[in-house]
Scaffold this motif. Structure first.
Motif, PDB file in Angstrom:
ATOM      1  N   ALA A   1       0.829  -1.207   0.000  1.00 29.52           N
ATOM      2  CA  ALA A   1       0.000   0.000   0.000  1.00 29.52           C
ATOM      3  C   ALA A   1       0.862   1.255   0.000  1.00 29.52           C
ATOM      4  O   ALA A   1       0.503   2.264  -0.618  1.00 29.52           O
ATOM      5  CB  ALA A   1      -0.926  -0.015   1.220  1.00 29.52           C
ATOM      6  N   GLU A   2       2.008   1.205   0.685  1.00 26.31           N
ATOM      7  CA  GLU A   2       2.906   2.361   0.701  1.00 26.31           C
ATOM      8  C   GLU A   2       3.440   2.674  -0.692  1.00 26.31           C
ATOM      9  O   GLU A   2       3.526   3.835  -1.094  1.00 26.31           O
ATOM     10  CB  GLU A   2       4.078   2.115   1.661  1.00 26.31           C
TER      11      GLU A   2
ATOM     12  N   ARG B   1      -6.623  -2.630   6.935  1.00 27.69           N
ATOM     13  CA  ARG B   1      -5.397  -1.916   7.283  1.00 27.69           C
ATOM     14  C   ARG B   1      -4.647  -1.458   6.026  1.00 27.69           C
ATOM     15  O   ARG B   1      -4.108  -0.356   5.971  1.00 27.69           O
ATOM     16  CB  ARG B   1      -4.514  -2.822   8.143  1.00 27.69           C
ATOM     17  N   ASP B   2      -4.627  -2.291   4.999  1.00 27.41           N
ATOM     18  CA  ASP B   2      -3.946  -1.905   3.760  1.00 27.41           C
ATOM     19  C   ASP B   2      -4.644  -0.732   3.083  1.00 27.41           C
ATOM     20  O   ASP B   2      -3.985   0.153   2.527  1.00 27.41           O
ATOM     21  CB  ASP B   2      -3.880  -3.094   2.796  1.00 27.41           C
ATOM     22  N   PHE B   3      -5.964  -0.698   3.120  1.00 31.97           N
ATOM     23  CA  PHE B   3      -6.692   0.436   2.559  1.00 31.97           C
ATOM     24  C   PHE B   3      -6.384   1.725   3.325  1.00 31.97           C
ATOM     25  O   PHE B   3      -6.297   2.803   2.743  1.00 31.97           O
ATOM     26  CB  PHE B   3      -8.198   0.176   2.571  1.00 31.97           C
TER      27      PHE B   3
ATOM     28  N   GLU C   1       7.599 -10.102   2.654  1.00 29.77           N
ATOM     29  CA  GLU C   1       7.916 -10.060   4.088  1.00 29.77           C
ATOM     30  C   GLU C   1       7.246  -8.877   4.766  1.00 29.77           C
ATOM     31  O   GLU C   1       6.781  -8.985   5.908  1.00 29.77           O
ATOM     32  CB  GLU C   1       9.432 -10.012   4.281  1.00 29.77           C
ATOM     33  N   ARG C   2       7.183  -7.733   4.091  1.00 35.54           N
ATOM     34  CA  ARG C   2       6.510  -6.570   4.692  1.00 35.54           C
ATOM     35  C   ARG C   2       5.022  -6.855   4.901  1.00 35.54           C
ATOM     36  O   ARG C   2       4.444  -6.469   5.933  1.00 35.54           O
ATOM     37  CB  ARG C   2       6.701  -5.338   3.810  1.00 35.54           C
TER      38      ARG C   2
ATOM     39  N   GLU D   1      -3.637   7.109   2.841  1.00 38.89           N
ATOM     40  CA  GLU D   1      -3.095   8.084   3.787  1.00 38.89           C
ATOM     41  C   GLU D   1      -2.567   9.323   3.051  1.00 38.89           C
ATOM     42  O   GLU D   1      -1.801   9.228   2.095  1.00 38.89           O
ATOM     43  CB  GLU D   1      -1.970   7.453   4.603  1.00 38.89           C
ATOM     44  N   GLY D   2      -3.029  10.481   3.457  1.00 35.65           N
ATOM     45  CA  GLY D   2      -2.580  11.730   2.857  1.00 35.65           C
ATOM     46  C   GLY D   2      -3.208  12.035   1.516  1.00 35.65           C
ATOM     47  O   GLY D   2      -2.795  12.987   0.840  1.00 35.65           O
TER      48      GLY D   2
END
Length: 558
Positions: free
Chosen positions: A81-82, A133-135, A476-477, A140-141
């Motif tokens: 997601a980042e 959580r991924d959404f 892994e993340r 974000e921002g």
């Protein structure tokens, strides 16, 4: 008209037109050297009309691009997601106002990122979404702009997560804008990313349509994906005919649920391909609008004008983009999208020129956006509505494509309907046959591909372009995020939500409210899909004689 015919015959004799070679394309249409009014003897008001009015041949809205430009809807999503959040912020800064979200294969098929069965595919072809959580991280921002979700199997579950996200941001379901592709019937034929058999999958789609009609007036719960038929080998009329066969199957399902046609038909939209044949593509969109309006009016007796509008996004890329001399794909993309715009599409996107190798890198993603912005801002294509309307050639093409599309639609019905054709493999075999013929013609040079089978460089070398590289650390993340999620959420609440989903799935009630409660509890996509697999079962491709599962995989994943 008789005088024109006589003069045309004289001209053909004097200019020796009869000596010119015949030109018949893949859809069986013979392109004449010249068209005259004798080729388009149509009743203007009956066959064309005016934009925004039946039969919508010249446009679904009255003002078309003079009132509002087509929507630029570039496809983006990869890794975590980042990662996608950063790409979206770049595109937003450069002028894109809506987002078209690509998911990775595990998300398409309902697996969590920590499932050993899919560990090599996490984040590779799109974003990995495991839970609400991924959404939260993805947006974000960013403003709560419309998002177009490109997935079908887990669509109802991901919609529930998006609704839960909106609630966190103070936006009720009635205020959420966006759309889901959600066209599982095309997936069975063209993509292979199904989860459940066709009939329970149709139930989930009807659940979404029903929920959105009741609670989400600004959201489109179903976008039918003709673009994948083209990637799988369909001709232009096959694309339209098979797409409409799917769409009418969804319409029938909603009607069986008891929804009035005018309650949900305005919520349906479409997604078609656009290749290099500019005039044929433009004619396709015009023919599709007219045929859809006739079907909804005459077959389903829809009364509202909005129910008759064929709203479509157009995309260029897919099998038309080549790995050899990939920079040529920039021109292919521009010409392809030109045909869609001349045909009056409501939204567009251009694939990255590096699509044959990888997901778009930052440069190719931005170049796709700029291609559309230049077409919209610097050319004259939007100065008048339906600029090709009245062209003898385009009107003849439009009539041909409409008739051939209807023939393919009726062929599917004659073979038992869309679901039966999936279960027997009929539609897939038709596409495989067509694709094989096209590939043979490419090999023989009958379908020219510049730089590939025509004007090919004798000393061709691999292109030096900075490709997007998949980050193996993505898995892994995502595993770490899932581990933290399961350690901090109320697992007892999750179990209760999953039990409620199982009971509802065994019955007939709408599953979307149960998915929303599970999303709020931070149940994962894989956990919810796992429960549904136990109830609904799985599907095997009838065109594959033997498809053994890996030894370590249980029977639910065969």
């Amino acid at each position: 008209m008789a005088q024109i015919d006589a003069e045309k015959q004289r001209w053909e004799r004097e200019q020796r037109i009869g000596e010119l070679p015949r030109l018949v394309d893949a859809m069986g249409y013979e392109h004449r050297p010249l068209y005259t009014p004798a080729d388009t003897r149509v009743d203007y008001l009956e066959a064309l009309g005016f934009p925004g009015e039946f039969p919508f041949t010249r446009g679904v809205y009255g003002g078309m691009y003079r009132k509002a430009p087509w929507r630029i809807n570039q496809y983006a999503g990869f890794g975590t997601a980042e990662d996608t959040n950063r790409r979206w912020k770049l595109l937003l800064e450069r002028g894109q106002m809506v987002f078209n979200l690509a998911f990775d294969l595990p998300t398409h098929m309902g697996y969590d990122s920590d499932d050993p069965f899919v560990e090599d595919e996490v984040g590779r072809t799109g974003i990995a979404i495991d839970s609400l959580r991924d959404f939260e991280v993805l947006t974000e921002g960013l403003p709560m702009v419309p998002i177009f979700f490109n997935t079908a199997g887990p669509a109802a579950i991901l919609l529930a997560m998006f609704i839960a996200l909106g609630e966190q941001k103070g936006i009720p379901p009635s205020g959420i804008m966006g759309a889901f592709t959600n066209d599982i019937l095309t997936v069975y034929v063209c993509r292979g990313t199904w989860i459940f058999p066709p009939r329970p999958s149709l139930r989930l789609i009807t659940d979404m349509i029903e929920y959105c009609c009741a609670h989400m007036p600004r959201f489109y719960p179903l976008n039918v994906q003709g673009v994948y038929f083209r990637s799988a080998g369909a001709t232009i009329p096959q694309e339209v005919g098979y797409t409409f066969a799917d769409a009418l199957t969804y319409v029938d399902g909603a009607l069986e649920r008891g929804l009035p046609i005018d309650a949900f038909a305005p919520r349906l939209s479409f997604f078609l391909a656009c290749g290099p044949e500019i005039f044929a593509e433009a004619a396709k969109f015009r023919a599709a609008r007219r045929l859809w309006a006739k079907l909804l009016r005459d077959r389903y007796h829809a009364k509202h004008k909005d129910s008759l509008r064929f709203r479509t996004t157009a995309a260029t890329g897919g099998r038309y983009f080549q790995a050899i001399e990939p920079l040529n794909n920039i021109a292919r993309g521009a010409y392809g999208i030109l045909g869609a715009v001349l045909g009056g599409a409501q939204a567009t996107f251009v694939a990255g020129y590096d699509e044959a190798y990888a997901l778009p890198n930052e440069e190719s993603a931005l170049l796709g956006l700029r291609t559309l912005q230049i077409l919209q801002e610097e050319t004259d294509v939007a100065r008048t509505i339906d600029p090709l309307g009245g062209s003898y050639y385009v009107e003849h093409l439009t009539d041909f494509i409409e008739a051939e599309s209807l023939r393919h639609l009726e062929d599917i019905a004659a073979h038992g309907g869309t679901v039966r054709c999936i279960e027997t493999g009929y539609t897939r075999r038709q596409l495989d046959h067509q694709l094989y013929q096209q590939l043979e013609k490419i090999q023989r040079g009958e379908i020219p591909l510049v730089g590939v089978n025509k004007y090919a460089a004798p000393d061709r070398q691999e292109p030096e372009i900075a490709l997007h590289r998949h980050d193996p650390a993505v898995t892994e993340r995502q595993r770490l995020r899932l581990r933290e999620l399961r350690a901090t959420r109320s697992n007892e609440r999750v179990r209760a939500c999953l039990d409620a989903i199982r009971r509802a799935a065994e019955g007939t009630e709408n599953l979307v409210p149960h998915f929303i409660e599970a999303a709020k509890a931070y149940a994962t996509l894989g956990e919810i899909v796992g429960v549904l697999r136990q109830v609904f079962g799985t599907f095997k491709d009838p065109n594959v004689a033997c498809w053994p599962a890996p030894a370590a995989v249980k029977d639910s994943r065969d």
